[in-house]
Each structure stands twice: as structure tokens, then as C-alpha cells.
Design a protein around this motif. Sequence first.
Motif, PDB file in Angstrom:
ATOM      1  N   ASN A   1      22.609  36.997  40.080  1.00 55.83           N
ATOM      2  CA  ASN A   1      22.643  36.608  41.480  1.00 55.83           C
ATOM      3  C   ASN A   1      23.747  35.281  41.515  1.00 55.83           C
ATOM      4  OD1 ASN A   1      21.980  35.932  44.101  1.00 55.83           O
ATOM      5  ND2 ASN A   1      19.857  35.246  43.660  1.00 55.83           N
ATOM      6  N   LYS A   2      24.684  35.746  42.030  1.00 54.53           N
ATOM      7  CA  LYS A   2      25.734  34.725  42.208  1.00 54.53           C
ATOM      8  C   LYS A   2      25.504  33.708  43.240  1.00 54.53           C
ATOM      9  CE  LYS A   2      29.873  34.900  44.124  1.00 54.53           C
ATOM     10  NZ  LYS A   2      30.223  33.640  44.896  1.00 54.53           N
ATOM     11  N   PRO A   3      25.642  32.331  42.858  1.00 53.48           N
ATOM     12  CA  PRO A   3      25.668  31.442  43.820  1.00 53.48           C
ATOM     13  C   PRO A   3      26.795  31.156  44.495  1.00 53.48           C
ATOM     14  CG  PRO A   3      25.129  30.446  41.499  1.00 53.48           C
ATOM     15  CD  PRO A   3      25.496  31.807  41.432  1.00 53.48           C
ATOM     16  N   PRO A   4      26.745  30.858  45.959  1.00 50.99           N
ATOM     17  CA  PRO A   4      28.041  30.600  46.708  1.00 50.99           C
ATOM     18  C   PRO A   4      28.849  29.585  45.696  1.00 50.99           C
ATOM     19  CG  PRO A   4      26.139  29.350  47.737  1.00 50.99           C
ATOM     20  CD  PRO A   4      25.606  30.321  46.599  1.00 50.99           C
ATOM     21  N   ALA A   5      30.262  29.736  46.350  1.00 47.89           N
ATOM     22  CA  ALA A   5      31.328  28.859  45.862  1.00 47.89           C
ATOM     23  C   ALA A   5      31.781  29.132  44.462  1.00 47.89           C
ATOM     24  CB  ALA A   5      30.731  27.275  46.099  1.00 47.89           C
ATOM     25  N   ILE A   6      31.252  29.949  43.679  1.00 45.31           N
ATOM     26  CA  ILE A   6      31.681  30.474  42.556  1.00 45.31           C
ATOM     27  C   ILE A   6      32.497  31.734  42.623  1.00 45.31           C
ATOM     28  CG2 ILE A   6      30.971  31.029  39.857  1.00 45.31           C
ATOM     29  CD1 ILE A   6      28.532  29.325  39.999  1.00 45.31           C
ATOM     30  N   PRO A   7      33.792  31.683  41.812  1.00 55.63           N
ATOM     31  CA  PRO A   7      34.432  32.905  42.092  1.00 55.63           C
ATOM     32  C   PRO A   7      33.640  33.839  40.984  1.00 55.63           C
ATOM     33  CG  PRO A   7      35.480  31.484  40.688  1.00 55.63           C
ATOM     34  CD  PRO A   7      34.278  30.562  41.142  1.00 55.63           C
ATOM     35  N   VAL A   8      33.731  35.254  41.355  1.00 59.16           N
ATOM     36  CA  VAL A   8      33.430  36.353  40.666  1.00 59.16           C
ATOM     37  C   VAL A   8      34.154  36.592  39.360  1.00 59.16           C
ATOM     38  CG1 VAL A   8      33.014  38.855  40.370  1.00 59.16           C
ATOM     39  CG2 VAL A   8      32.161  37.826  42.245  1.00 59.16           C
ATOM     40  N   GLN A   9      35.521  36.400  39.725  1.00 56.02           N
ATOM     41  CA  GLN A   9      36.517  36.482  38.443  1.00 56.02           C
ATOM     42  C   GLN A   9      37.621  35.518  38.610  1.00 56.02           C
ATOM     43  OE1 GLN A   9      38.742  40.023  40.856  1.00 56.02           O
ATOM     44  NE2 GLN A   9      39.314  39.897  38.814  1.00 56.02           N
ATOM     45  N   GLU A  10      38.409  35.093  37.470  1.00 52.02           N
ATOM     46  CA  GLU A  10      39.280  33.988  37.480  1.00 52.02           C
ATOM     47  C   GLU A  10      40.469  34.144  38.849  1.00 52.02           C
ATOM     48  OE1 GLU A  10      38.953  32.008  34.922  1.00 52.02           O
ATOM     49  OE2 GLU A  10      37.053  33.073  34.577  1.00 52.02           O
ATOM     50  N   ASP A  11      40.367  32.927  39.469  1.00 52.99           N
ATOM     51  CA  ASP A  11      41.445  32.737  40.548  1.00 52.99           C
ATOM     52  C   ASP A  11      42.345  31.666  40.339  1.00 52.99           C
ATOM     53  OD1 ASP A  11      39.769  30.597  41.233  1.00 52.99           O
ATOM     54  OD2 ASP A  11      38.904  31.633  42.658  1.00 52.99           O
ATOM     55  N   GLN A  12      43.266  31.255  41.391  1.00 55.38           N
ATOM     56  CA  GLN A  12      44.175  30.314  41.186  1.00 55.38           C
ATOM     57  C   GLN A  12      43.426  28.773  41.070  1.00 55.38           C
ATOM     58  OE1 GLN A  12      46.585  30.817  44.689  1.00 55.38           O
ATOM     59  NE2 GLN A  12      47.682  32.595  43.719  1.00 55.38           N
ATOM     60  N   SER A  13      42.463  28.832  41.484  1.00 53.55           N
ATOM     61  CA  SER A  13      41.663  27.315  41.445  1.00 53.55           C
ATOM     62  C   SER A  13      41.737  26.965  39.920  1.00 53.55           C
ATOM     63  CB  SER A  13      40.303  27.555  42.163  1.00 53.55           C
ATOM     64  OG  SER A  13      39.272  28.255  41.277  1.00 53.55           O
ATOM     65  N   GLY A  14      41.388  27.781  39.146  1.00 51.37           N
ATOM     66  CA  GLY A  14      41.330  27.656  37.538  1.00 51.37           C
ATOM     67  C   GLY A  14      39.737  27.148  37.318  1.00 51.37           C
ATOM     68  N   ASP A  15      38.913  27.302  38.379  1.00 50.10           N
ATOM     69  CA  ASP A  15      37.395  27.261  38.257  1.00 50.10           C
ATOM     70  C   ASP A  15      36.840  28.206  37.303  1.00 50.10           C
ATOM     71  OD1 ASP A  15      37.541  25.084  39.878  1.00 50.10           O
ATOM     72  OD2 ASP A  15      36.848  25.954  41.673  1.00 50.10           O
ATOM     73  N   VAL A  16      35.888  27.901  36.597  1.00 54.81           N
ATOM     74  CA  VAL A  16      35.135  28.915  35.807  1.00 54.81           C
ATOM     75  C   VAL A  16      34.496  30.078  36.561  1.00 54.81           C
ATOM     76  CG1 VAL A  16      33.417  29.220  33.936  1.00 54.81           C
ATOM     77  CG2 VAL A  16      34.767  27.238  33.908  1.00 54.81           C
ATOM     78  N   SER A  17      34.581  31.193  36.186  1.00 53.27           N
ATOM     79  CA  SER A  17      34.332  32.231  37.135  1.00 53.27           C
ATOM     80  C   SER A  17      32.686  32.852  36.515  1.00 53.27           C
ATOM     81  CB  SER A  17      35.116  33.461  37.108  1.00 53.27           C
ATOM     82  OG  SER A  17      35.248  34.179  35.602  1.00 53.27           O
ATOM     83  N   LEU A  18      32.072  33.573  37.368  1.00 53.24           N
ATOM     84  CA  LEU A  18      30.676  34.339  37.101  1.00 53.24           C
ATOM     85  C   LEU A  18      31.110  35.102  35.903  1.00 53.24           C
ATOM     86  CD1 LEU A  18      27.903  34.749  37.820  1.00 53.24           C
ATOM     87  CD2 LEU A  18      28.636  36.457  38.896  1.00 53.24           C
ATOM     88  N   HIS A  19      32.156  35.793  35.813  1.00 52.56           N
ATOM     89  CA  HIS A  19      32.479  36.846  34.820  1.00 52.56           C
ATOM     90  C   HIS A  19      32.458  36.243  33.464  1.00 52.56           C
ATOM     91  CE1 HIS A  19      35.390  40.252  33.136  1.00 52.56           C
ATOM     92  NE2 HIS A  19      34.178  40.200  32.784  1.00 52.56           N
TER      93      HIS A  19
END
Length: 237
Positions: A19-37
Amino acid sequence: MESISSMVIFNDHHYLLANKPPAIPVQEDQSGDVSLHRMLQAYCKHDLYLIHRIDRPVSGAVLFAKTTEAQQSLVKQIESGDFKKTYLAIVPKSEIVSEGTMEDFLVHDTRHHKSRIAEKDAHAGKKAVLDYKIIESLDRYQLMEINTRSGRFHQIRSQLAARGIPIFGDVKYGARRGNPDRSIGLHAWKIAWLHHSQKTKLTFRANVPQDGLWSKFATLQESIKPTFKDYNESGEA
């Protein structure tokens, strides 16, 4: 942010559902934030195959495969329509009929990273169809249950916005204001698929966020329990 273990709905040798919380990317993106994956791979110490996605500001169910056999089975189910997802959306109260179908042709605007309706030339877009039902209304907002018959980019967001009912907090598609956590009122609520090994249909519900407007809808508070499982021994919902 909640713990990774609290996100996990189902986990066996073949599948992992979270159950993914909002604001977390499912996969890596340009933001560099840690993804759910990446988080879930670290959690289960196993490679995970990404089968489908939900947008970063959207919360809810995301299913991963752990084996190539499970991955191939899910791909076939998605292609055949046997893989099912049901969403909940919070939209402004309107005069739209309480139940119906929306059908449009969508164009993926890569420059602005959004979809738009192909109004002049339907052949320029890809057909997008969804079925909806209004399940509760507040003074200013209503709660929609939505099933998509196609998986187009930003389909639900663009189709609702085109009818003057942009999803709550979705400023990209015309909402008046955003939410502090950059979430939008769209949640991947139910998910169903055939377990290729057990030969059983599995159906789960992912709890909606417990804050903001979500907490105002009595229907959700009555129907969504602390447990995530929502199927009987036969595998039927």
C-alpha cells in the motif's frame, strides 16, 4: 513516513503487494528520491519485477512479482483484462449523474508530462474508457469508485478534469489548491489477480489514508477495517 513493513499487504514466494503512501515514487525518477521499488527490494531481500505503476501523488495498491513465472502471468492477465484495479477519487460536488461511463481519446503531452483530450481529431489519441459510481457526497465533495477498462497515462486524472471535476489537490489538472504533502485524492483501492501457482483468485483492499478529506467519508470508515485482506477461502471477494 510509516515503516516499510506496515506498507506490505501480501507477501509470498511469488508476489509482494504493498500500500504505497502518497508522494513516494513507485520507481526511480529524476528527483533521486528513494522509490517504493527499491525500499521493498531491501525489505524482502529479493529482486522484484515492476508490473504496473500508480502516479507519485496517488496512494494505494501496487503489486510486484518475485519470479519470472509470476511476472509473465501478470503480464498476460493485464493484456486479457483479468488483472483488476478499482480506484477511489475525491472530486468537487457536481451535477454529474451518479453512475456511468466516460469515454475519450487521450493524447500524451510529453512536454508538460500530462494527458489531454483529443477533441478535434480522435484518431490522434488513444481510446480511454472508465466506469464510475458516486458512493458518497459531502457538502462540497463527492467520493467516486472507478474501474478503468484501459490503462492510459493519467487517464483518471485527465478524464475527470475534462468534465470539470478535477481530483482534489490535483493542481496539474485544474484543482484550485494542492495539498501540503503533494498528494491528490486518488487511491488504488482494490486489486485482484489470479495466483498462477495456487490457481486461486486473490482480491485485496488497501486502506485509504487516514487523514484529510478521506476521514470525512462515513462509507470508508464503515467499510475499511484495519486488516488488508478481503477475500474468503474460495478466493472470491
